[in-house]
Design a protein around this motif. Structure first.
Motif, mmCIF file in Angstrom:
data_model
loop_
_atom_site.group_PDB
_atom_site.id
_atom_site.type_symbol
_atom_site.label_atom_id
_atom_site.label_comp_id
_atom_site.label_asym_id
_atom_site.label_seq_id
_atom_site.Cartn_x
_atom_site.Cartn_y
_atom_site.Cartn_z
ATOM 1 N N GLU B 8 -23.810 -76.654 -76.072
ATOM 2 C CA GLU B 8 -22.893 -77.657 -76.611
ATOM 3 C C GLU B 8 -22.140 -77.032 -77.772
ATOM 4 O O GLU B 8 -22.747 -76.532 -78.720
ATOM 5 C CB GLU B 8 -23.662 -78.873 -77.117
ATOM 6 N N LEU B 9 -20.824 -77.076 -77.687
ATOM 7 C CA LEU B 9 -19.985 -76.651 -78.802
ATOM 8 C C LEU B 9 -19.302 -77.905 -79.322
ATOM 9 O O LEU B 9 -18.624 -78.600 -78.570
ATOM 10 C CB LEU B 9 -18.935 -75.638 -78.339
ATOM 11 N N ILE B 10 -19.535 -78.212 -80.583
ATOM 12 C CA ILE B 10 -19.010 -79.456 -81.144
ATOM 13 C C ILE B 10 -18.098 -79.146 -82.326
ATOM 14 O O ILE B 10 -18.561 -78.640 -83.350
ATOM 15 C CB ILE B 10 -20.167 -80.387 -81.581
ATOM 16 N N GLY B 61 -18.285 -76.625 -87.415
ATOM 17 C CA GLY B 61 -18.738 -77.020 -86.100
ATOM 18 C C GLY B 61 -20.178 -76.645 -85.817
ATOM 19 O O GLY B 61 -20.817 -75.934 -86.597
ATOM 20 N N ILE B 62 -20.674 -77.159 -84.701
ATOM 21 C CA ILE B 62 -22.081 -76.980 -84.343
ATOM 22 C C ILE B 62 -22.177 -76.285 -82.989
ATOM 23 O O ILE B 62 -21.445 -76.612 -82.055
ATOM 24 C CB ILE B 62 -22.791 -78.357 -84.277
ATOM 25 N N VAL B 63 -23.095 -75.306 -82.910
ATOM 26 C CA VAL B 63 -23.407 -74.676 -81.628
ATOM 27 C C VAL B 63 -24.840 -75.055 -81.285
ATOM 28 O O VAL B 63 -25.748 -74.817 -82.085
ATOM 29 C CB VAL B 63 -23.314 -73.135 -81.714
ATOM 30 N N ARG B 64 -25.054 -75.681 -80.139
ATOM 31 C CA ARG B 64 -26.421 -75.953 -79.678
ATOM 32 C C ARG B 64 -26.652 -75.218 -78.379
ATOM 33 O O ARG B 64 -25.819 -75.252 -77.485
ATOM 34 C CB ARG B 64 -26.627 -77.461 -79.451
ATOM 35 N N ILE B 65 -27.791 -74.544 -78.326
ATOM 36 C CA ILE B 65 -28.186 -73.919 -77.063
ATOM 37 C C ILE B 65 -29.538 -74.492 -76.684
ATOM 38 O O ILE B 65 -30.470 -74.489 -77.490
ATOM 39 C CB ILE B 65 -28.247 -72.384 -77.188
ATOM 40 N N ALA B 66 -29.623 -75.027 -75.480
ATOM 41 C CA ALA B 66 -30.835 -75.695 -74.988
ATOM 42 C C ALA B 66 -31.315 -76.739 -76.000
ATOM 43 O O ALA B 66 -32.509 -76.848 -76.273
ATOM 44 C CB ALA B 66 -31.926 -74.667 -74.683
ATOM 45 N N GLY B 67 -30.370 -77.455 -76.575
ATOM 46 C CA GLY B 67 -30.713 -78.543 -77.482
ATOM 47 C C GLY B 67 -30.977 -78.126 -78.910
ATOM 48 O O GLY B 67 -31.152 -78.965 -79.788
ATOM 49 N N GLN B 68 -31.009 -76.805 -79.193
ATOM 50 C CA GLN B 68 -31.334 -76.342 -80.542
ATOM 51 C C GLN B 68 -30.094 -75.932 -81.311
ATOM 52 O O GLN B 68 -29.262 -75.184 -80.794
ATOM 53 C CB GLN B 68 -32.287 -75.150 -80.460
#
Lengths: 269, 367
Positions: B8-10, B61-68
């Motif tokens: 997820e890139l937010i 911004g936020i980077v999430r990989i596998a929810g983390q």
């Protein structure tokens, strides 16, 4: 024949003469070192190795030789270490004042050594550092750093930055990446830098003369001997050895420098 | 695809002094997806990839990989691995040591490591290459080693930076299929950066098209081709003729338009475009157009024109046809059936189109 040499038929002869005048005096030294007379003049009266034989029993010479090895060894290690980090920073990073910084590092190549030497002597006296081998090492590190930086910069320029990123990406730490990827790839450059800085320091006279105090290095010793005509043949023999040794080191250095380029070029292919 | 989001890139933003490399990037990638970031050079696609990898920190911004949340997690501790554009094969190591490089900190025994290296090399069809030296590899083999070296780490996401650009054309085409097959067999996310629309289309489940640091459209290759979100995307992916049109009516979900030169057509409304207006632009793909000497029957619209140029591409032939009332010559591409179609400059021809293949590109002032 190239076009230029067709246009100027005397060019070959000129180049030949130029090289002869440049190198003949240097070649005379080994020649006369085998002469069994004490006067440096033609004709050569006979061939002998006695001057070389006598060198081994000169205590002062051996001491100065040892001093030179200590100074050149320490200088090579220090300037190569500093040069390694500086070169990597110059090639990999862009920072404010970079050109000034690079210019300053290269400055010793063009500053008159005698000025540097007297300035350093004054400075060391001022801060209470007595002339010794340590002060010579400091002076030589300053003097040889441009050589180390130039050689190592070319090693890093040939080196694909993704190699370090790949290692880091594969879970390696920053020091681990340096040890397992950066060092092995620039290793030939490091060896080349060690050899060149060692040679420059080993042969350096002016700084050593000013800063060595009562522990002369080999060039300082040679200078002190050259004033006595009787000692001349010994000095010539010593000079020949020094010449051969230096040339050998520089050939080795060039071999390693080319090896870095080859490794880096392979990595890019 | 299981429907769980893997990356997820937010609101990702990346700034270098006054230069905005990425602006407001929002993207969610499903588990097991083959995703491509497609765009011209300098569009920010590589920056986005390097932010996912952890080589760059986003300005916001936020980077999430596998929810983390990945903030503050450096590249060496992220569950991602990268295949570099240059492949970055370690020149001082052989193939086995290259592939096993990342396993040295895994706590595996020598034996286990050897088994993992063998397995990874088998995946890329390089069995028995362990002792081969890095400089004895061809370009294609180097790429396979780079793939094996990343896959041996069993990452959650494999990042590929222009993975095929260093290969020659023939090899590139065969590697496209192989990468796709490999991705399907390991089942992890592949995120690829490319400037080549064909690479992106043949391999990806979905494509994100980027211009000037912004995502212009995220869609499947077929949707992207059929319903580009704007004129820029339409022009970047495949060839496209842009024709002015006027909106006549809007029956349920469709548009009735008068297209310059071609006349009245009933076309699908493109939900992706920003705005509709009386003055529209429609797109016609060169290969969707018919060209013939005689007036064709069975088409929704037709127009007569003059051939101004013909270009022979081998597998296709492109004709430029000038039509009264259309500002630019219309490009028509036809398969080369050994010169069954062969027009010369100056020939009078008919071109024809079906309403179903005409693309609504929205208001003219937006384009």
């Amino acid at each position: 024949m190239t076009r230029l040499s067709r246009l100027m038929p005397g060019l070959r002869a000129y180049v030949l003469l130029y090289l002869v005048f440049l190198y003949l005096p240097v070649l005379l030294i080994p020649l006369f070192s085998f002469n069994d007379g004490t006067v440096v003049a033609f004709p050569i009266t006979g061939l002998t190795l006695q001057w070389y034989g006598q060198l081994a029993s000169e205590d002062a010479l051996l001491r100065s030789l040892r001093n030179s090895f200590i100074v050149a060894g320490a200088t090579a290690v220090f300037s190569t270490m500093l040069g390694l980090f500086a070169a990597r920073a110059y090639v990999r990073n862009r920072f404010r004042g970079q050109r000034w910084s690079e210019g300053l590092v290269m400055l010793p190549l063009v500053t008159p050594v005698i000025i540097v030497a007297s300035a350093m002597l004054t400075l060391f006296m001022l801060i209470g550092l007595r002339p010794s081998l340590a002060t010579v090492v400091l002076g030589h590190t300053f003097l040889t750093l441009p050589f180390a930086v130039a050689i190592l910069k070319s090693a890093f320029e040939e080196f694909d930055p993704s190699l370090e990123e790949a290692a880091y990406d594969l879970g390696e730490t920053v020091p681990g990446t340096f040890r397992r990827v950066t060092l092995p790839i620039v290793a030939p450059g490091i060896v080349a830098s060690l050899l060149v800085t060692f040679t420059v320091s080993f042969d350096e006279f002016v700084l050593a003369f000013f800063l060595s105090g009562d522990r002369p290095t080999l060039p300082v010793y040679i200078w002190s001997q050259i004033r006595f005509p009787a000692r001349l043949p010994n000095t010539l023999a010593l000079g020949s050895l020094l010449l051969g040794f230096s040339v050998l080191l520089l050939i080795l250095a060039e071999y390693f420098r080319r090896k870095t380029r080859r490794i880096a070029a392979d990595a890019k292919r | 695809m299981t429907g769980r989001s893997m990356i997820e890139l937010i609101g990702i933003e990346k700034r270098y002094h006054s230069f905005q490399a990425l602006a407001d990037l929002n993207l969610t990638l499903q588990e097991g997806e083959f995703f491509s970031l497609l765009g011209p050079s300098g569009c920010g696609k590589t920056t986005a990839l390097r932010i996912i990898a952890g080589f760059l920190e986003p300005t916001a911004g936020i980077v999430r990989i596998a929810g983390q949340d990945m903030q503050g997690v450096p590249a060496n501790r992220r569950p991602t691995n990268m295949v570099f554009q240059s492949y970055a094969i370690f020149p001082h190591l052989n193939v086995g040591d290259n592939v096993g490089f990342g396993l040295s900190r895994s706590g595996l025994s020598r034996r286990q490591r050897k088994a993992r290296i063998e397995e990874a090399l088998a995946m890329v069809a390089l069995e028995g290459f362990e002792d081969r030296h890095a400089d004895a590899l061809s370009g294609g083999q180097r790429q396979r080693v780079a793939l094996a070296r990343a896959l041996v780490m069993q990452p959650k996401v494999l990042l590929l930076d222009e993975p095929l650009s260093a290969l020659d054309k023939k090899l590139r085409e065969s590697m496209q299929f192989e990468l796709r097959r490999l991705q399907q067999s390991v089942g992890i996310n592949f995120v690829m950066v490319t400037h080549d629309q064909y690479e992106a289309m043949t391999m990806s489940d979905r494509i994100g098209v980027m211009f000037d640091g912004r995502l212009a459209q995220v869609d499947t290759p077929t949707q992207l081709y059929a319903f580009p979100a704007n004129r820029k995307v339409a022009a970047f992916i495949g060839g496209m003729n842009f024709l002015p049109a006027q909106l006549v009516g809007e029956p349920a979900g469709r548009l009735e338009v008068m297209v310059a030169g071609l006349g009245g057509l009933d076309i699908a409304r493109n939900q992706g475009v920003a705005r509709h207006d009386r003055e529209l632009v429609v797109g016609l793909r060169p290969e969707q157009l018919h060209i013939s000497r005689d007036e064709p029957a069975g088409f929704d619209a037709r127009a007569q024109g003059t051939v101004t140029d013909a270009a022979f591409y081998g597998e296709t032939v492109h004709y430029h046809v000038e039509i009264a009332g259309v500002p630019e010559p219309v490009v028509v591409s036809v398969p080369n059936h050994f010169h069954t179609v062969d027009f010369k400059r100056g020939d009078r021809v008919w071109i024809a189109a079906q309403g179903a293949s005409v693309i609504d590109l929205g208001a003219r002032t937006d384009n």
